[in-house]
Design an enzyme around this catalytic site. Structure first.
Site, PDB file in Angstrom:
ATOM      1  N   TYR A  40       0.853  -1.188   0.000  1.00 55.02           N
ATOM      2  CA  TYR A  40       0.000   0.000   0.000  1.00 55.02           C
ATOM      3  C   TYR A  40       0.892   1.241   0.000  1.00 55.02           C
ATOM      4  O   TYR A  40       1.531   1.570   0.990  1.00 55.02           O
ATOM      5  CB  TYR A  40      -0.920   0.035   1.219  1.00 55.02           C
ATOM      6  CG  TYR A  40      -1.985  -1.032   1.254  1.00 55.02           C
ATOM      7  CD1 TYR A  40      -2.313  -1.805   0.150  1.00 55.02           C
ATOM      8  CD2 TYR A  40      -2.691  -1.269   2.429  1.00 55.02           C
ATOM      9  CE1 TYR A  40      -3.290  -2.773   0.206  1.00 55.02           C
ATOM     10  CE2 TYR A  40      -3.678  -2.233   2.494  1.00 55.02           C
ATOM     11  CZ  TYR A  40      -3.970  -2.990   1.380  1.00 55.02           C
ATOM     12  OH  TYR A  40      -4.945  -3.937   1.440  1.00 55.02           O
ATOM     13  N   HIS A 110      -0.660 -11.918   0.250  1.00 55.85           N
ATOM     14  CA  HIS A 110      -1.499 -11.015  -0.538  1.00 55.85           C
ATOM     15  C   HIS A 110      -1.450 -11.451  -1.997  1.00 55.85           C
ATOM     16  O   HIS A 110      -0.520 -11.114  -2.706  1.00 55.85           O
ATOM     17  CB  HIS A 110      -0.954  -9.592  -0.394  1.00 55.85           C
ATOM     18  CG  HIS A 110      -1.938  -8.520  -0.664  1.00 55.85           C
ATOM     19  ND1 HIS A 110      -1.553  -7.207  -0.722  1.00 55.85           N
ATOM     20  CD2 HIS A 110      -3.263  -8.522  -0.859  1.00 55.85           C
ATOM     21  CE1 HIS A 110      -2.603  -6.442  -0.947  1.00 55.85           C
ATOM     22  NE2 HIS A 110      -3.648  -7.225  -1.035  1.00 55.85           N
TER      23      HIS A 110
END
Length: 142
Positions: A40, A110
């Protein structure tokens, strides 16, 4: 609290000071679960932007919150002679440094990227034995 928007995804990224205050305000109002990921960052063009913000915001209350973060494991990292465990641990150590903690409560893979779930499970199990994570999960995208 999902913290992605402080670094990516929903329009203009707020200033760091605002982001830290928002996370701390959520904690002060009873939120104790915070989710981030190493990828992120603005335009997903870096590593750790969001984890650094979350780490700064929660360093003084770390013992009272649950931290979840995610790694993106590239099969090519392992193909250069390393093991899945060593690659995952390297990612985790970077995340822990950015989050200003010595342990992550929930660690997610992820997305899948050619690494077998069994190999990931073995690595995550070892990280639990090592006392570096409490639990793990797999965020799978087809």
């Amino acid at each position: 609290m999902g913290c992605m928007a402080f670094s990516h995804g929903y329009g203009k990224i707020p200033p760091e000071k605002y982001s830290i205050e928002a996370i701390q305000n959520a904690y002060q109002h009873g939120c104790t679960f915070f989710d981030t990921a190493e990828v992120y960052s603005p335009n997903l063009a870096g590593i750790g932007h969001n984890e650094r913000i979350v780490g700064k915001a929660l360093k003084d209350v770390r013992g009272n919150v649950v931290l979840a973060t995610k790694l993106f494991l590239d099969r090519f990292e392992i193909g250069r002679g390393g093991s899945v465990y060593s690659a995952v641990r390297k990612h985790l150590e970077g995340s822990m440094e950015r989050l200003q903690t010595d342990m992550v409560d929930l660690y997610y893979l992820h997305r899948m990227s050619g690494v077998s779930v069994e190999e990931v499970a073995e690595a995550m199990g070892q990280l639990i034995k090592d006392g570096l994570i409490r639990g793990w999960g797999c965020h799978r995208w087809m």
